[in-house]
Design a protein around this motif. Structure first.
Motif, PDB file in Angstrom:
ATOM      1  N   UNK A 156       0.846  -1.191   0.000  1.00 19.40           N
ATOM      2  CA  UNK A 156       0.000   0.000   0.000  1.00 19.40           C
ATOM      3  C   UNK A 156       0.877   1.234   0.000  1.00 19.40           C
ATOM      4  N   UNK A 157       0.286   2.349  -0.398  1.00 19.70           N
ATOM      5  CA  UNK A 157       0.989   3.624  -0.429  1.00 19.70           C
ATOM      6  C   UNK A 157       0.424   4.527   0.663  1.00 19.70           C
ATOM      7  N   UNK A 158       1.325   5.087   1.466  1.00 17.03           N
ATOM      8  CA  UNK A 158       0.957   5.966   2.575  1.00 17.03           C
ATOM      9  C   UNK A 158       0.869   7.407   2.084  1.00 17.03           C
ATOM     10  N   UNK A 159      -0.249   8.074   2.387  1.00 13.31           N
ATOM     11  CA  UNK A 159      -0.380   9.473   1.963  1.00 13.31           C
ATOM     12  C   UNK A 159       0.374  10.418   2.891  1.00 13.31           C
ATOM     13  N   UNK A 160       0.333  10.145   4.185  1.00 12.80           N
ATOM     14  CA  UNK A 160       1.031  11.007   5.144  1.00 12.80           C
ATOM     15  C   UNK A 160       1.841  10.150   6.105  1.00 12.80           C
ATOM     16  N   UNK A 182       6.389  15.830  -0.147  1.00  6.78           N
ATOM     17  CA  UNK A 182       5.300  15.036  -0.717  1.00  6.78           C
ATOM     18  C   UNK A 182       5.783  13.651  -1.153  1.00  6.78           C
ATOM     19  N   UNK A 183       6.543  13.019  -0.258  1.00 10.03           N
ATOM     20  CA  UNK A 183       6.985  11.651  -0.507  1.00 10.03           C
ATOM     21  C   UNK A 183       5.922  10.688   0.000  1.00 10.03           C
ATOM     22  N   UNK A 184       5.540   9.733  -0.833  1.00 11.62           N
ATOM     23  CA  UNK A 184       4.522   8.750  -0.474  1.00 11.62           C
ATOM     24  C   UNK A 184       5.165   7.358  -0.565  1.00 11.62           C
ATOM     25  N   UNK A 204      -1.094  12.922  -4.132  1.00 12.93           N
ATOM     26  CA  UNK A 204      -1.544  11.595  -3.729  1.00 12.93           C
ATOM     27  C   UNK A 204      -2.130  10.831  -4.915  1.00 12.93           C
ATOM     28  N   UNK A 205      -2.945  11.506  -5.738  1.00 15.07           N
ATOM     29  CA  UNK A 205      -3.562  10.849  -6.896  1.00 15.07           C
ATOM     30  C   UNK A 205      -2.505  10.309  -7.849  1.00 15.07           C
ATOM     31  N   UNK A 206      -1.528  11.132  -8.153  1.00 11.72           N
ATOM     32  CA  UNK A 206      -0.467  10.738  -9.078  1.00 11.72           C
ATOM     33  C   UNK A 206       0.328   9.561  -8.521  1.00 11.72           C
ATOM     34  N   UNK A 207       0.662   9.620  -7.238  1.00 16.42           N
ATOM     35  CA  UNK A 207       1.477   8.568  -6.629  1.00 16.42           C
ATOM     36  C   UNK A 207       0.735   7.226  -6.602  1.00 16.42           C
ATOM     37  N   UNK A 208      -0.539   7.282  -6.274  1.00 17.98           N
ATOM     38  CA  UNK A 208      -1.304   6.040  -6.220  1.00 17.98           C
ATOM     39  C   UNK A 208      -1.392   5.393  -7.595  1.00 17.98           C
ATOM     40  N   UNK A 209      -1.644   6.174  -8.621  1.00 18.61           N
ATOM     41  CA  UNK A 209      -1.736   5.591  -9.956  1.00 18.61           C
ATOM     42  C   UNK A 209      -0.389   5.083 -10.443  1.00 18.61           C
ATOM     43  N   UNK A 210       0.686   5.782 -10.114  1.00 19.23           N
ATOM     44  CA  UNK A 210       2.008   5.292 -10.485  1.00 19.23           C
ATOM     45  C   UNK A 210       2.312   3.973  -9.778  1.00 19.23           C
ATOM     46  N   UNK A 211       1.910   3.893  -8.527  1.00 21.80           N
ATOM     47  CA  UNK A 211       2.081   2.653  -7.747  1.00 21.80           C
ATOM     48  C   UNK A 211       1.329   1.491  -8.400  1.00 21.80           C
ATOM     49  N   UNK A 212       0.086   1.739  -8.791  1.00 18.74           N
ATOM     50  CA  UNK A 212      -0.716   0.673  -9.404  1.00 18.74           C
ATOM     51  C   UNK A 212      -0.141   0.285 -10.766  1.00 18.74           C
ATOM     52  N   UNK A 267      -2.602   3.029  12.372  1.00 22.49           N
ATOM     53  CA  UNK A 267      -1.159   3.056  12.133  1.00 22.49           C
ATOM     54  C   UNK A 267      -0.786   3.742  10.822  1.00 22.49           C
ATOM     55  N   UNK A 268      -1.655   3.608   9.807  1.00 22.72           N
ATOM     56  CA  UNK A 268      -1.278   4.155   8.495  1.00 22.72           C
ATOM     57  C   UNK A 268      -1.885   5.521   8.221  1.00 22.72           C
ATOM     58  N   UNK A 269      -2.954   5.889   8.936  1.00 21.88           N
ATOM     59  CA  UNK A 269      -3.564   7.193   8.727  1.00 21.88           C
ATOM     60  C   UNK A 269      -4.463   7.236   7.506  1.00 21.88           C
ATOM     61  N   UNK A 270      -5.155   8.364   7.301  1.00 22.35           N
ATOM     62  CA  UNK A 270      -6.089   8.493   6.179  1.00 22.35           C
ATOM     63  C   UNK A 270      -5.367   8.585   4.841  1.00 22.35           C
ATOM     64  N   UNK A 271      -6.098   8.228   3.788  1.00 24.35           N
ATOM     65  CA  UNK A 271      -5.557   8.387   2.435  1.00 24.35           C
ATOM     66  C   UNK A 271      -4.667   7.263   1.960  1.00 24.35           C
TER      67      UNK A 271
END
Length: 281
Positions: A156-160, A182-184, A204-212, A267-271
């Motif tokens: 998973x990718x952490x937003x914060x 803005x490191x995720x 966050x949007x960009x990072x999540x899509x790059x991760x996927x 533990x991981x927080x929102x987002x």
């Protein structure tokens, strides 16, 4: 009858739990002097509010031995396969084993250390459901799960980084720099533990899509039965963008969205968002 049990960190939705008759044993979340049951009387949103107000992360605790003992029926016809969060992360697995020993029912209970968390566990629970539906006996199901659990791909990718810092899993400097730049980070579950992976940078949007998108080759080698999109509270359009990408791959028979429960969210927080699946090999 074979009954399938999991602790609450499997993060399966109420609809799935009810549909397949899965028994959930809740972990505990402690907000200061208050103790709540995960998925019963506390929500992730309440945890975020409390954490932001106090600057602390809630403590979490495993189900007790007596909690597990109350799950098992005196009916000798019932057999159980029980899934727990990774034994290296919680006493849940050990407490369940102690309950089984106390009741002297080792012959009809199989306790599985998932070596995972969240829907990394949920994937194994659903595999057990499938195996039971196929008429497999308890030993056959447990043997199959032990074989397949090493092929679970959970990340998973952490937003914060704020919540990881509050929980002592990230230094204050690292959290400050990470949030400022803005490191995720990608967190990967491997050998029963959480390990840092690639660091994404940007929105966050960009990072999540790059991760996927980075997982496309792995996703193409996944079991086709199902894939989970699990998040701790993400914008609807973000979730739908991930779903659309997975649909266009044309691989999975079922794309399931779930919300991370209170233990994982604390533990991981929102987002936070993850795509979890089982590899074919």
């Amino acid at each position: 009858m074979i009954r399938i049990v999991s602790d609450s960190t499997c993060d399966l939705s109420k609809e799935i739990v009810d549909k397949y008759g899965i028994v959930i044993v809740p972990l505990y979340v402690r907000l200061g002097n208050e103790e709540k049951k995960d998925g019963v009387d506390i929500t992730p949103e309440e945890i975020y509010k409390w954490s932001n107000e106090t600057g602390e992360t809630p403590k979490t605790a495993a189900p007790s031995v007596s909690d597990y003992m109350s799950v098992f029926s005196d009916d000798s016809d019932d057999e159980y396969i029980v899934f727990t969060i990774s034994a290296s992360m919680s006493a849940s697995n050990n407490n369940c084993r102690l309950a089984v020993e106390e009741l002297e029912i080792e012959d009809r209970v199989k306790v599985i250390d998932s070596a995972n968390l969240s829907t990394g566990i949920g994937l194994l629970v659903m595999e057990a459901v499938d195996q039971a539906d196929m008429g497999k006996n308890l030993s056959e199901i447990a043997e199959y799960i032990e074989e397949v659990k090493g092929r679970v791909r959970a990340s998973f990718v952490i937003e914060t980084l704020t919540f990881l810092h509050r929980g002592g899993r990230c230094s204050g400097i690292a959290a400050l720099l990470g949030n400022t730049l803005k490191l995720r980070p990608k967190i990967v579950v491997s050998d029963g533990a959480m390990r840092p992976g690639k660091k994404y940078r940007g929105s966050a949007d960009k990072c999540i899509m790059n991760y996927v998108k980075d997982m496309e080759d792995e996703l193409r080698k996944a079991k086709k039965d199902r894939v989970f999109i699990t998040h701790s509270g993400c914008d609807r359009d973000k979730v739908e963008e991930v779903r659309s990408f997975l649909e266009k791959l044309g691989i999975f028979l079922d794309i399931i969205e779930t919300r991370a429960g209170s233990v994982v969210s604390s533990h991981c927080g929102p987002g936070t968002m993850g795509v979890l699946f089982i590899s074919e090999s």
